[in-house]
Design a protein around this motif. Structure first.
Motif, PDB file in Angstrom:
ATOM      1  N   ARG A 187      -1.666  -6.548  -4.664  1.00  0.00           N
ATOM      2  CA  ARG A 187      -2.546  -6.457  -3.502  1.00  0.00           C
ATOM      3  C   ARG A 187      -3.766  -7.338  -3.680  1.00  0.00           C
TER       4      ARG A 187
ATOM      5  N   TYR B 137     -12.336  -7.430  -8.782  1.00  0.00           N
ATOM      6  CA  TYR B 137     -11.198  -6.784  -9.443  1.00  0.00           C
ATOM      7  C   TYR B 137     -10.256  -7.792 -10.079  1.00  0.00           C
TER       8      TYR B 137
ATOM      9  N   ALA C 120      -8.274  -2.841  -6.364  1.00  0.00           N
ATOM     10  CA  ALA C 120      -8.803  -1.955  -7.395  1.00  0.00           C
ATOM     11  C   ALA C 120      -7.688  -1.064  -7.938  1.00  0.00           C
TER      12      ALA C 120
ATOM     13  N   GLU D 123     -14.343   3.836   1.646  1.00  0.00           N
ATOM     14  CA  GLU D 123     -14.672   2.758   0.702  1.00  0.00           C
ATOM     15  C   GLU D 123     -13.631   2.686  -0.405  1.00  0.00           C
TER      16      GLU D 123
ATOM     17  N   PHE E 225      -5.861  -8.543   3.303  1.00  0.00           N
ATOM     18  CA  PHE E 225      -5.769  -7.594   4.417  1.00  0.00           C
ATOM     19  C   PHE E 225      -6.868  -7.840   5.441  1.00  0.00           C
TER      20      PHE E 225
ATOM     21  N   ILE F 231     -10.565   1.062   0.897  1.00  0.00           N
ATOM     22  CA  ILE F 231     -10.774  -0.384   1.024  1.00  0.00           C
ATOM     23  C   ILE F 231     -10.636  -1.052  -0.340  1.00  0.00           C
ATOM     24  N   ARG F 232     -11.307  -0.464  -1.325  1.00  0.00           N
ATOM     25  CA  ARG F 232     -11.272  -1.062  -2.665  1.00  0.00           C
ATOM     26  C   ARG F 232      -9.853  -1.097  -3.223  1.00  0.00           C
ATOM     27  N   ARG F 233      -9.120  -0.008  -2.976  1.00  0.00           N
ATOM     28  CA  ARG F 233      -7.733   0.041  -3.452  1.00  0.00           C
ATOM     29  C   ARG F 233      -6.907  -1.043  -2.759  1.00  0.00           C
ATOM     30  N   ALA F 234      -7.108  -1.216  -1.446  1.00  0.00           N
ATOM     31  CA  ALA F 234      -6.348  -2.231  -0.721  1.00  0.00           C
ATOM     32  C   ALA F 234      -6.695  -3.628  -1.215  1.00  0.00           C
ATOM     33  N   LEU F 235      -7.916  -3.789  -1.725  1.00  0.00           N
ATOM     34  CA  LEU F 235      -8.358  -5.110  -2.157  1.00  0.00           C
ATOM     35  C   LEU F 235      -8.096  -5.353  -3.636  1.00  0.00           C
TER      36      LEU F 235
ATOM     37  N   LEU G 283       0.847  -1.196   0.000  1.00  0.00           N
ATOM     38  CA  LEU G 283       0.000   0.000   0.000  1.00  0.00           C
ATOM     39  C   LEU G 283       0.881   1.244   0.000  1.00  0.00           C
TER      40      LEU G 283
END
Ligand code: ATP
Ligand code: MG
Lengths: 238, 433
Positions: free
Chosen positions: A97, A126, B349, B340, A103, B343-347, A70
């Motif tokens: 990620r 995604y 996106a 949100e 996470f 979160i999406r970026r961490a998952l 991140l």
């Protein structure tokens, strides 16, 4: 565990899964440079269960975010699965990620307007899973963490322990190599905390690499390795 | 792959728009009003434009209209007393047009006299048009029954007339007008034909009354009565008594109007120039006026274009305001959903995924607004026509334009919030409360 996905992202699963070499992270606060991580030397192998401990503000979360791609190091090298993270672009970091890392956060971080199944589906969305595939897998995972009765519930309708179980199911959605948990039991009472811990230990037993930031001595005892951080440096590691 | 992503992205967008129904509908309202005002404004503008063009086209785009107008008063007005003022177009002028203008198809000289016509005990104000049998060639009047004036009528100065529908309506309530006698100034005229009402004449008056103070007000006339030019000359003479501001005066006018029709539209303006040269040479006083419908048409089109641009701009501004409203809301939405996004970026996106997510929400809002706006925008002109008695025309282009603009507004005003969402730092966003 190895397969097309590893080759696609260029993962080398033979060498240590994670190597940090004199890694530093600074934050600029006006004119002052805040050194949050200093000369971190860390190697973690596949299947390790590592507890990261240390006082508040010592840089544990920063280290975990770094591991989870991140964030990027200010200096030093970070090799994840044989790839130098500093050389990857934003899209590639997102790919890693999504596909390689799961996470789990202290404050659960579920999306409020989505129900249990939909929350678990987010990482799969995604990665291009089809709608039916991802729904099926999400239900499977929800069942695994004991939420088969709660599939349609919103996060606000669940207890803290239940929310964290959704988060664990979500972290497992893309079958990641590493699971990162930042104080996963920090917001939970001891009973739900113990439940969550049991699930994590099970995951480790099934071969997952697990890195947990914690204040909980119990977790540290369970873990095979403990990394202690003090003021941005690794004070001790086993 | 892309398509199925599209479907799911759309689903996701609808879901979060649906979560905030009131906010979404208020936001869409801006676009709805913007789009509907574009359509309504263009429809009203187009309607007015077509109406004007139609009216002018009725005057005949290949016609050159030459009218008699009273010349500016002479200096000896006071001492003028009973002297006769002689002015205006003459038979000789008409003759010259016919002989010396190239490309002329027909030349139609006319007298125009406001009068009263009687049938039995009914009376109506009319305009007498003393003209020639080929008058219909330069006018949109159609023969409805009977016939128009003929050359024999001309030659023998017959007491015949052709009346228009409006006169029929007023004078002959139940009777069949053909072969009846209409009385004008003590003389009887046999009705040989009925023609359609020619708004062209009154429009021509209306048009040049704006520029020049016209002779008689044609406005009070119910309709027209066509009588052979020779008959009119014979029975009405050419001398008339006019009551003006300076008392009464005696005037002698041979013709009130000569209309020249040329072979093709290209020849209108050159012929007009030659015609003016001829008139200029033989008329010392400026006692005539040349009206070219083609030019009026061009002017009308020009004015309408400006009119449309102004209306369109007003509508575009309202659309712009709608767009800004959307941007405002989307920025609020983005900051509200910062976590949100983190979160999406961490998952997993990518920035692109976040952009698509927020942009598609904006686009769905604008397209929804666009569709409803088209509905409302089509209704407004309908109501305007129905209650306001104004012609309106909704063109296909205006619909496409409005819809396209609403889409463009969605993209333009959606890009920035979406871009901002995508470029937020994932860690910062996750920490956001
Ligand atoms: N974006 C940032 N900008 C500036 N300083 C930051 C930023 N993020 C973290 N820090 C600082 O870095 C230090 C380490 O923060 P970090 O969150 O890693 O601590 P931690 O060990 O996780 O503490 P805790 O146990 O309380 O969660 C803190 O002093 C914090 O103020
Ligand atoms: Mg922390």
């Amino acid at each position: 565990m190895t397969g097309d996905k590893d080759r696609a992202i260029g993962f080398d699963t033979d060498s240590p899964i994670l190597v940090m070499d004199r890694l530093c992270k600074n934050y600029e606060l006006g004119t002052v440079e805040l050194k949050v991580l200093r000369d971190i030397e860390l190697t973690i192998n596949e299947g390790d269960y590592v507890a990261i401990m240390g006082p508040s503000g010592s840089g544990k979360s920063t280290l975990l975010n770094m591991i989870g791609c991140l964030d990027r190091p200010t200096s030093g090298d970070y090799w994840l699965g044989g790839q130098n993270v500093a050389l990857l672009d934003d899209d590639q970091l997102s790919m890693i990620r999504g596909a390689r890392i799961g996470f789990i956060f202290q404050s659960f971080n579920l999306i409020n307007q989505l129900n249990v199944v939909e929350n678990i589906e987010v990482p799969m969305y995604y990665q291009g899973y089809s709608e039916s595939e991802s729904a099926e897998r999400a239900i499977e995972l929800a069942t695994m963490v004991g939420l088969e009765e709660r599939l349609d519930h919103r996060p606000s309708e669940l207890s803290g322990g239940q929310q964290q179980r959704v988060a664990i199911a979500r972290a497992l959605a893309n079958d990641p190599l590493i699971i990162l948990a930042d104080e996963p039991t920090g917001n939970l009472d001891s009973e739900s905390g113990a439940e969550i811990l049991k699930i994590l230990v099970d995951l480790h037993k099934r071969g997952k690499t697990l890195i947990v930031v914690t204040h909980d001595e119990g977790i540290a005892e369970n873990a095979g390795r403990v990394v202690e951080i003090f003021d941005g440096r690794i004070k001790r590691q086993s | 792959m892309f398509l199925f992503r599209f479907k799911r992205t759309a689903k996701l967008g609808i879901k979060s728009l649906w979560m905030h129904k009131l906010r979404s509908s208020l936001t869409a309202l801006g676009i709805i009003f913007g789009v509907s005002s574009v359509i309504a404004m263009l429809a009203i503008g187009e309607g007015a434009s077509r109406a004007a063009q139609e009216q002018i086209a009725r005057l005949g785009s290949r016609n050159i209209i030459v009218k008699t107008v009273p010349p500016p008063e002479d200096k000896d007005v006071g001492s003028q007393q009973e002297t006769m003022r002689v002015y205006g177009l003459t038979y000789l002028d008409a003759e010259r047009f016919r002989n010396s203008l190239p490309n002329v198809e027909v030349v139609v000289p006319s007298r125009r006299i406001p009068q009263q016509a009687w049938y039995r005990n009914r009376k109506v104000a009319v305009e007498i048009i003393g003209t020639v049998p080929w008058y219909p060639e330069i006018s949109p009047v159609r023969v409805i029954s009977g016939r128009f004036l003929g050359s024999i009528d001309m030659h023998h100065k017959q007491g015949v007339c052709v009346i228009d529908e409006n006169v029929v309506k007023e004078l002959f309530v139940l009777d069949e007008p053909l072969d009846q006698d209409v009385k004008i100034l003590g003389d009887y005229y046999r009705v040989v034909g009925v023609v359609s009402a020619a708004q062209a004449a009154s429009t021509a008056d209306a048009i040049e009354n704006g520029a020049v103070k016209g002779k008689s007000q044609g406005g009070a006339n119910v309709g027209n009565i066509y009588i052979p030019l020779t008959t009119v000359k014979n029975r009405f003479g050419e001398i008339s008594l006019q009551f003006g501001t300076g008392g009464r005066s005696v005037e002698k006018v041979e013709l009130q109007e000569v209309i020249v029709k040329v072979g093709s539209i290209d020849q209108v303006l050159p012929t007009r120039d030659t015609l003016e040269t001829i008139l200029d040479r033989f008329h010392k006083k400026s006692d005539y006026q040349v009206v070219v419908p083609l030019e009026l048409l061009k002017q009308a089109k020009q004015t309408q274009r400006i009119f449309s641009i102004v209306l369109g701009s007003i509508a575009a501004i309202s659309l712009l305001v709608g767009g800004i409203g959307i941007m405002n809301i989307m920025l609020a939405t983005v900051s509200e959903r910062t976590r949100e996004i983190g979160i999406r970026r961490a998952l997993g996106a990518k920035k692109r995924d976040i952009i698509i997510q927020f942009l598609s929400e904006t686009l769905m809002l604008t397209f929804l607004g666009g569709i409803l706006g088209i509905g409302l925008g089509s209704l407004i002109p309908f109501l305007v026509t129905h209650f306001g008695r104004m012609p309106t025309v909704i063109t296909g282009i205006s619909l496409v334009l409005a819809f396209g603009i609403s889409g463009a507004v969605g993209i333009i005003f959606g890009i920035y919030p979406a871009y901002r969402a995508a470029n937020m730092d994932p860690i910062e966003s996750l920490r956001h409360e």
